[in-house]
Enzyme design. Structure first.
Site, short mmCIF file in Angstrom:
data_model
loop_
_atom_site.label_atom_id
_atom_site.label_comp_id
_atom_site.label_asym_id
_atom_site.label_seq_id
_atom_site.Cartn_x
_atom_site.Cartn_y
_atom_site.Cartn_z
N LYS A 116 0.85 -1.19 0.00
CA LYS A 116 0.00 0.00 0.00
C LYS A 116 0.89 1.24 0.00
CE LYS A 116 -3.74 0.03 2.63
NZ LYS A 116 -4.47 -0.10 3.92
C1 E4P Z 1 -7.93 0.41 4.41
O1 E4P Z 1 -7.11 -0.37 4.01
C2 E4P Z 1 -7.85 1.15 5.68
O2 E4P Z 1 -7.13 0.41 6.62
C3 E4P Z 1 -9.15 1.50 6.37
O3 E4P Z 1 -10.27 0.97 5.74
C4 E4P Z 1 -9.16 2.94 6.77
O4 E4P Z 1 -10.40 3.46 7.04
P1 E4P Z 1 -10.96 3.85 8.48
O5 E4P Z 1 -9.80 4.30 9.33
O6 E4P Z 1 -11.98 4.91 8.21
O7 E4P Z 1 -11.58 2.57 9.01
#
Ligand code: E4P
Length: 212
Positions: free
Chosen positions: A84
């Site tokens: 990522k």
């Molecule tokens: C995605 O890979 C992220 O970890 C995650 O969904 C972030 O979103 P949130 O912090 O709003 O849950």
């Protein structure tokens, strides 16, 4: 379609994988920090838990260091790794470089323009922050529709992230996301419906099946 668990907590992940229909694990730096343990050891454990993908987000801040960090993650997770990356000029540049040899997923995507850049940089996935978009900006589901529209002929898949309910999960797929990543509590709500439970109770109470 694949459904991933969005967590770095071993107990949650074990329970999620035990459900039998989870394709892998997505993490982010905050989820990893929450566990308060050495990240390399934790990633190794995650790699042992699943036969599917493990998403790991780079935290380095220069091109060279990001490539080196990705290589360290690759040593730990081998072909399970999806890298990522932040959706910045640097992140997309690293994506262009890495995507020829490892799956990449620019994350925290909030616009169709970013999605186009990710696609050109060879991303296999983009993580679109659906609920955060709804809370902070526009309708996150409409954002997915727009992104799916511009990626029509692209090999880049939309991974709907930041999902907070089963309703948001199904709407994300209907809007054009190919995959979902869900936090543990949302994931466990996916299979529940009070009327299904009522039907199951009735089958158990009044029904018949094969003798033992
Ligand atoms: C995605 O890979 C992220 O970890 C995650 O969904 C972030 O979103 P949130 O912090 O709003 O849950």
């Amino acid at each position: 379609m694949s459904i991933y668990i969005d967590s770095a907590n071993i107990e949650e992940i074990k329970q999620a994988l035990d459900l039998g229909w989870i394709s892998g694990i997505t993490t982010n730096p905050l989820l990893l920090a929450k566990e308060g343990t050495e990240v390399s050891a934790l990633l190794k454990d995650l790699g042992h838990l699943t036969s599917g993908s493990v998403f790991y987000q780079l935290i380095s801040e220069t091109f060279k260091e990001m490539i080196e960090e990705a290589d360290r993650a690759l040593d730990i997770l081998e072909d399970k790794l999806v890298v990522k990356l932040p959706p910045t000029d640097l992140g997309f540049k690293v994506c262009s470089q890495l995507s020829t040899r490892v799956s990449c997923c620019p994350t925290a995507i909030y616009s169709p323009a970013q999605a186009l850049v990710a696609s050109e940089a060879g991303a296999q996935f983009i993580a679109v922050y659906v609920n955060r978009a709804t809370r902070l900006m526009v309708d996150g589901i409409q954002l997915l529709v727009d992104i799916a529209d511009v990626l029509t002929n692209s090999p880049t898949d939309i991974l709907a992230a930041s999902i907070k309910s089963p309703d948001e999960a199904f709407q994300s797929i209907r809007a054009g996301a190919k995959h979902l990543t869900l936090p543990f509590d949302t994931l466990t709500q996916m299979s529940d419906h009070p009327l299904s439970q009522e039907a199951v109770d009735q089958f158990k109470r009044d029904g018949a099946g094969l003798e033992k």
